[in-house]
Design an enzyme around this catalytic site. Structure first.
Site, mmCIF file in Angstrom:
data_model
loop_
_atom_site.group_PDB
_atom_site.id
_atom_site.type_symbol
_atom_site.label_atom_id
_atom_site.label_comp_id
_atom_site.label_asym_id
_atom_site.label_seq_id
_atom_site.Cartn_x
_atom_site.Cartn_y
_atom_site.Cartn_z
ATOM 1 N N GLY A 131 0.791 -1.227 0.000
ATOM 2 C CA GLY A 131 0.000 0.000 0.000
ATOM 3 C C GLY A 131 0.818 1.268 0.000
ATOM 4 N N SER A 153 2.789 -3.237 -4.816
ATOM 5 C CA SER A 153 2.902 -4.588 -4.263
ATOM 6 C C SER A 153 1.810 -5.473 -4.854
ATOM 7 C CB SER A 153 2.787 -4.549 -2.742
ATOM 8 O OG SER A 153 1.485 -4.186 -2.328
ATOM 9 N N ASP A 212 1.409 -0.819 -14.136
ATOM 10 C CA ASP A 212 2.039 -1.590 -13.060
ATOM 11 C C ASP A 212 2.318 -3.026 -13.481
ATOM 12 O OD1 ASP A 212 1.374 0.759 -11.899
ATOM 13 O OD2 ASP A 212 0.018 -0.084 -10.399
ATOM 14 N N GLY A 232 2.263 2.579 -2.718
ATOM 15 C CA GLY A 232 2.307 3.171 -4.057
ATOM 16 C C GLY A 232 3.414 2.599 -4.927
HETATM 17 P P1 ADP Z 1 0.209 -1.012 -3.673
HETATM 18 O O1 ADP Z 1 -0.021 -1.827 -4.894
HETATM 19 O O2 ADP Z 1 0.511 0.406 -3.975
HETATM 20 O O3 ADP Z 1 1.212 -1.601 -2.752
HETATM 21 P P2 ADP Z 1 -2.514 -1.758 -3.209
HETATM 22 O O4 ADP Z 1 -3.541 -1.289 -2.234
HETATM 23 O O5 ADP Z 1 -2.822 -1.724 -4.643
HETATM 24 O O6 ADP Z 1 -1.173 -0.958 -2.881
HETATM 25 O O7 ADP Z 1 -2.128 -3.263 -2.872
HETATM 26 C C1 ADP Z 1 -1.852 -3.657 -1.551
HETATM 27 C C2 ADP Z 1 -2.584 -4.950 -1.253
HETATM 28 O O8 ADP Z 1 -1.964 -6.040 -1.971
HETATM 29 C C3 ADP Z 1 -2.503 -5.358 0.194
HETATM 30 O O9 ADP Z 1 -3.510 -4.745 0.973
HETATM 31 C C4 ADP Z 1 -2.687 -6.874 0.105
HETATM 32 O O10 ADP Z 1 -4.041 -7.211 -0.042
HETATM 33 C C5 ADP Z 1 -1.978 -7.223 -1.194
HETATM 34 N N1 ADP Z 1 -0.581 -7.634 -0.925
HETATM 35 C C6 ADP Z 1 0.512 -7.106 -1.490
HETATM 36 N N2 ADP Z 1 1.640 -7.692 -0.994
HETATM 37 C C7 ADP Z 1 1.235 -8.607 -0.094
HETATM 38 C C8 ADP Z 1 1.897 -9.513 0.789
HETATM 39 N N3 ADP Z 1 3.230 -9.584 0.856
HETATM 40 N N4 ADP Z 1 1.141 -10.316 1.570
HETATM 41 C C9 ADP Z 1 -0.200 -10.234 1.530
HETATM 42 N N5 ADP Z 1 -0.871 -9.389 0.758
HETATM 43 C C10 ADP Z 1 -0.185 -8.571 -0.050
HETATM 44 MG MG MG Z 2 -1.602 -1.514 -6.289
#
Ligand code: ADP
Ligand code: MG
Length: 389
Positions: free
Chosen positions: A126, A131, A176, A128
């Site tokens: 989360g 992930s 992305d 940006g």
């Molecule tokens: P960003 O893509 O900018 O990091 P997003 O809100 O689009 O933010 O994505 C974040 C979400 O992706 C998390 O809330 C989770 O649901 C999922 N996620 C990403 N990495 C992991 C992880 N290592 N373990 C579990 N969930 C993950």
């Molecule tokens: Mg994202």
């Protein structure tokens, strides 16, 4: 952590959780957008870079048929997905990014094999840095490894994007997933969001690096800002008689200024200028003309702050600190990156000044805002890879 160290770590986690060694190890990176902000939904260009932060999975064939089990080392919990029928949304929430990709492969007529998976990520959640795309593309890469069938990386990116739309409910663009799937070490990716044409832009000069500065601030907005900006861009295009702002040059915008309200004009001026800056930055990077690229980054920030109005005090503080350090101190340019209202800045810096710049930004940001920044540098990383087949 290097990719090699990460692979050792996830293999150990897999061994601990499942009591045997994994067969496959795959990874996919997060990303930072170097320039080209709020251009994607205007059919424009973006210029992202894969960062040395990865989602990584270790896996083996599972004994239970029709079932994929995923152990997530971040939340320390498991998800079990029934793949004997069409995959649906489910719990836990994070598993939906994975479920969406499994469903996407099923839609291509693929039978998903039974798998045991362990998963970790060094992309902050989360923040940006995407992930979510790293997780999706990592899942798709695991399916390629486990079935022995590589698919076209563009199709892979589109499956991942659809997973985010349909299973996570986020109507994201293509950037992305494209950079996570198609990135190449030592290169940025110039992506034409209209045609989906991609161009690798070499950036191998060891004298420069990119710094990612996370403000660790996310302002809660009423929620309508993103939709409002989109609507204003559509209004500008309609009033100027074109399909999208991609079709308008800066001169044409000035000629058509009377057809737009003051605010809509400024929104359009950002988008049209930013599309131009993005292609110019790609040229600058190719020529290793770092001062020119840096100035384009500063100009991008000013435009996002004043014309598009998506910056915030903390992002502005980071850019001001970077400007104060200046060229003498090793900073070429800096800007907010991502949707805005918090999140990260990206700075182009001299590689041998990274430590000094990191310390200075951290201290001054804390003094100015009271918040702790998280800062790391990255060279352009490779896209999704199978580390163990
Ligand atoms: P960003 O893509 O900018 O990091 P997003 O809100 O689009 O933010 O994505 C974040 C979400 O992706 C998390 O809330 C989770 O649901 C999922 N996620 C990403 N990495 C992991 C992880 N290592 N373990 C579990 N969930 C993950
Ligand atoms: Mg994202």
């Amino acid at each position: 952590m290097t990719l090699k160290t990460l692979a050792i770590q996830i293999a150990a986690d897999f061994q601990k959780h499942y009591g045997r060694a994994p067969r496959w190890i795959v990874a996919a990176p997060g990303r930072v957008n170097v320039i080209g902000e709020h251009t994607d939904y205007n059919d424009g260009f973006v210029l992202p870079m894969a960062i040395e932060r990865y989602a990584i999975m270790a896996a083996d064939a599972a004994a239970t048929p029709g079932q994929v089990s995923i152990y997530d080392t971040h939340f320390k919990e498991s998800a079990t997905v029934d793949v004997s029928a069409p995959v649906t949304k489910g719990q836990p929430k994070w598993s939906n990014y994975i479920r969406g990709v499994l469903a996407g492969f099923q839609n291509r007529g693929m039978k998903i094999p039974a798998l045991d998976v362990a998963f970790m990520s060094t992309v902050p959640l989360g923040g940006g840095l995407s992930s979510s795309a790293a997780l999706e593309v990592c899942t798709a890469t695991l399916l390629e490894a486990a079935t022995g069938k590589a698919i076209d990386p563009i199709e892979k990116a589109l499956i991942a994007q659809k997973a985010e739309h349909d299973f996570a409910g986020v109507p994201c663009g293509i950037m992305d997933q494209f950079i996570s799937a198609l990135g190449r070490e030592g290169h940025l990716l110039l992506l034409d969001c209209r045609t989906r044409k991609t161009e690798l832009v070499p950036m191998s000069d060891p004298a420069v690096a990119l710094l990612v500065i996370n403000t660790n601030v996310k302002h809660e907005l009423s929620g309508g800002e993103y939709a409002e900006r989109r609507a204003q861009c559509e209004e500008a295009a309609k009033n100027l008689g074109v399909k999208s702002l991609r079709d308008v040059t800066p001169d044409q915008l000035e000629q058509g200024k009377a057809k737009l309200s003051e605010v809509v004009y400024r929104r359009a001026r950002h988008v049209i200028g930013e599309i131009e800056r993005t292609t110019h930055a790609a040229e600058g990077i190719r020529a290793s003309n770092w001062p020119s690229v840096g100035n384009l980054m500063y100009a991008s920030h000013t435009s996002l702050r004043d014309d598009y109005e998506v910056s915030c005090a903390e992002l502005d503080a980071v850019v001001e600190i970077a400007e104060d350090i200046g060229y003498q101190g090793g900073v070429y340019g800096c800007r907010m990156t991502g949707g805005g209202f918090g999140g990260c800045c990206v700075a182009l810096v001299k590689a041998d000044c990274v430590d000094a710049i990191t310390k200075k930004i951290a201290a001054d940001y804390k003094a100015k805002t009271g918040f702790e920044a998280t800062i790391f540098s990255s060279r352009p990383a490779a896209g999704a890879t199978i580390l163990q087949q």
